[in-house]
Design a protein around this motif. Sequence first.
Motif, PDB file in Angstrom:
ATOM      1  N   ARG A   1       0.829  -1.197   0.000  1.00 39.74           N
ATOM      2  CA  ARG A   1       0.000   0.000   0.000  1.00 39.74           C
ATOM      3  C   ARG A   1       0.869   1.255   0.000  1.00 39.74           C
ATOM      4  O   ARG A   1       1.715   1.444   0.841  1.00 39.74           O
ATOM      5  CB  ARG A   1      -0.905  -0.001   1.225  1.00 39.74           C
ATOM      6  N   ALA A   2       0.657   2.136  -0.964  1.00 39.91           N
ATOM      7  CA  ALA A   2       1.406   3.386  -1.028  1.00 39.91           C
ATOM      8  C   ALA A   2       0.448   4.533  -0.756  1.00 39.91           C
ATOM      9  O   ALA A   2      -0.512   4.710  -1.483  1.00 39.91           O
ATOM     10  CB  ALA A   2       2.046   3.561  -2.403  1.00 39.91           C
ATOM     11  N   MET A   3       0.675   5.313   0.318  1.00 40.19           N
ATOM     12  CA  MET A   3      -0.232   6.403   0.678  1.00 40.19           C
ATOM     13  C   MET A   3       0.072   7.638  -0.156  1.00 40.19           C
ATOM     14  O   MET A   3       1.225   8.028  -0.344  1.00 40.19           O
ATOM     15  CB  MET A   3      -0.083   6.750   2.157  1.00 40.19           C
TER      16      MET A   3
ATOM     17  N   CYS B   1       1.669  -1.742 -13.934  1.00 38.81           N
ATOM     18  CA  CYS B   1       0.289  -2.024 -13.547  1.00 38.81           C
ATOM     19  C   CYS B   1       0.092  -1.550 -12.107  1.00 38.81           C
ATOM     20  O   CYS B   1       0.974  -1.747 -11.267  1.00 38.81           O
ATOM     21  CB  CYS B   1      -0.004  -3.520 -13.657  1.00 38.81           C
ATOM     22  N   ALA B   2      -1.048  -0.904 -11.845  1.00 37.58           N
ATOM     23  CA  ALA B   2      -1.334  -0.432 -10.491  1.00 37.58           C
ATOM     24  C   ALA B   2      -2.830  -0.487 -10.238  1.00 37.58           C
ATOM     25  O   ALA B   2      -3.638  -0.337 -11.147  1.00 37.58           O
ATOM     26  CB  ALA B   2      -0.823   0.995 -10.304  1.00 37.58           C
TER      27      ALA B   2
ATOM     28  N   VAL C   1      -9.365  -5.429  -2.772  1.00 37.20           N
ATOM     29  CA  VAL C   1      -8.013  -5.108  -3.220  1.00 37.20           C
ATOM     30  C   VAL C   1      -7.183  -6.361  -3.484  1.00 37.20           C
ATOM     31  O   VAL C   1      -6.490  -6.462  -4.493  1.00 37.20           O
ATOM     32  CB  VAL C   1      -7.314  -4.206  -2.192  1.00 37.20           C
ATOM     33  N   ASP C   2      -7.264  -7.313  -2.581  1.00 41.03           N
ATOM     34  CA  ASP C   2      -6.453  -8.514  -2.747  1.00 41.03           C
ATOM     35  C   ASP C   2      -6.807  -9.245  -4.036  1.00 41.03           C
ATOM     36  O   ASP C   2      -5.931  -9.701  -4.769  1.00 41.03           O
ATOM     37  CB  ASP C   2      -6.632  -9.438  -1.542  1.00 41.03           C
TER      38      ASP C   2
ATOM     39  N   PRO D   1       0.885  -3.252  -7.297  1.00 44.30           N
ATOM     40  CA  PRO D   1       0.861  -2.407  -6.090  1.00 44.30           C
ATOM     41  C   PRO D   1      -0.472  -1.663  -5.974  1.00 44.30           C
ATOM     42  O   PRO D   1      -1.108  -1.334  -6.974  1.00 44.30           O
ATOM     43  CB  PRO D   1       2.012  -1.408  -6.322  1.00 44.30           C
ATOM     44  N   VAL D   2      -0.858  -1.383  -4.734  1.00 45.50           N
ATOM     45  CA  VAL D   2      -2.113  -0.686  -4.468  1.00 45.50           C
ATOM     46  C   VAL D   2      -1.805   0.723  -3.979  1.00 45.50           C
ATOM     47  O   VAL D   2      -1.083   0.911  -3.002  1.00 45.50           O
ATOM     48  CB  VAL D   2      -2.945  -1.443  -3.412  1.00 45.50           C
TER      49      VAL D   2
END
Length: 684
Positions: free
Chosen positions: A25-27, A69-70, A213-214, A224-225
């Motif tokens: 997870r990237a904030m 891809c994201a 998400v998973d 990555p999310v």
Amino acid sequence: MPQWGGKLLPPSKRPKLASATGPRRAMLPPAGAKCQPPLSSSVIENQRRSLPIFQAQGALLGQLRSLHCAVLIGETGSGKTTQIPQYLYEGGIGRQGVVAVTQPRRVAAISLATRVSDEKKTELGKLVGYTVRFEDLTSDETKIKFLTNGMLLREAIGDPLMHKYSVVILDEAHERTIHTDVLFGVVKAAQKKRKELGKLPLKVIIMSAMMDVDLFSQYFNGAPVLYLEGRQHPIQIFYTKQPQSDYLQAALVTVFQIHQEAPSSQDILVFLTGQEEIEAMTKTCCDIAKHLPDGCSQMVAMPLYASLPYSQQLRVFQAAPKGYRKVILSTNIAETSITIAGIKYVVDTGMVKAKKYNPESSLEVLALQRVSKSQAWQHSGRAGREDSDLCYRLYTEDKFEKFDKMTVPEIQRCNLASVMLHLLALRIPNVLAFDFMSKPSPEALQAAIEQLALLGAVERKDDQLILTALGRKMAAFPLEPKFSKTILMAPKFHCTEEILTIVSLLSVDSVLYKPPSRRDEVQAIRKKFISSEGDHVTLLNICRAFKNISGNREWCKENLVNSRNLMLVSDIRAQLRDICIKLSIPLESSRSDTGNIRRCLAYSLFMNMAELQPDGTYATTDTQQPVAIHPSSVLFHCKPACVTYNELLHTNKCYMRDLCVVDADWLYNAAPEYFRCKLQAAKN
């Protein structure tokens, strides 16, 4: 009258069905945006700069630039749909090709393209354009293209590697429409193949307000999310204290409760299930509003549904006259992607129309059902965009807790004949093993193949399933296989012109308007058009009359005909006719010979056949399912021996809709082997 119990739901406490935790997870900084009608360029630019996402632009581009891809989760109102395509273009990402942004619905695709073209200060159709079914407003200059999932899927038939696109943004992924799920697999395969061949990489971005998400991350190889916060305000959620037996009546009462108490500047959005329901309630609201006591503010009720012409849809974005309140009556088209300014109250009936297909009985049923929890939260999310707002749910809190968490993906509850036809047209080596995110049942896949085989679209060759010459032509039409087959069979019966009209009529919502206040008059008004041969011929008669009077609106009003939908029919027919010309299909007219038209329909709708039983009821020929003629049919008070129908609608019983009177012999001649097997099975 509904009685309410409520609770305050601040943004931080609202359910997030997506959970992005751990190192993947990237904030990113918070964001917000909305889609509104055209404004001055300075106002638009100020709006863009004032959005929280504007501050996040650098961080966001830094993340996306390095990723193939994201998965991007943007809370409702985060602005992901309008801003991210522009950021990619402005940042030089994907400039080697076109940035495609897919939407589940045509309204959203058109609205968003219009907004982004305004923000880019360019004419719609140049730098920014859109493509939806039967409408293409793009050019060689187009670099940001909004399109429906179905249209990108159709483009992939001619170009499986999607060469013209450098970035594909799959928006509103959580809706999981049938085209969305197929497109996931097609885009994933194109990305992989382009990498293997050393071609220009294809960047894929999956965007949603709510999703598992998973599931999405795993499907796209551990993508990555990224997470964007929205700019929302607290929402007061109200539930009814008692169950409501009539959700339409409850919605009407709730609207006028609000209307008589709230300031006129605060607008209302009501979620309903379909065009007919919406049109009827629009009329009722207008009638009641005329008789409200002095001192009560005025009301303007506005319908919003998919087949409404775009010029009419735009009205919901425009401010109501001073002293008037907007009441927008919408299908779930208003669920996502578009923000309507001024909405203070949301009224959620908790009902939706959805198709369910049973491969064992071959019945596809359009039925009313409860929304899922995720849909209910999407509905409430239409509020809280600009201020602290209220959502009235016309069901109890206990009932809500029993709703399904997520909507079952359409791919797992629909007839897959169209899907299989598209996959075969894409030359997928083994369609039965296609990489679906949520795999349909083997029975549903096999039933779809069997249907296509009965229609003559597929055959087995060297243990491989391939399209026949007829199947390749069927795939050229953006229609259900049975209607593609109808057009392709028309030259045999010298009635292509009439069949094109009928299929176009069946491709839009009803062209017939039945105002509740004039129910007793409807039959008398329509008598001159009604054919004893069924609904198809009746619709054809209406369309011919509309053409003869050159679309006169007064005539439409007098005859309770929806002129907007008939104009859309004309556009659809023109494009289907162009496809016929490209395929060298003879364009003949049967003129007054309606028998040939009915024979043609019998040759493609033979699987949708019902016969009159000795006790005066009807049963489908293949499964002996008890069915009845829908009250809206011109045959409702008739008892023809044999009919075909377009679909089954299940409410209190199973109804046939859009009926055509046929001879049983025509159907047996259309598919002798099919009926021989059915008769044999019945004997056993």
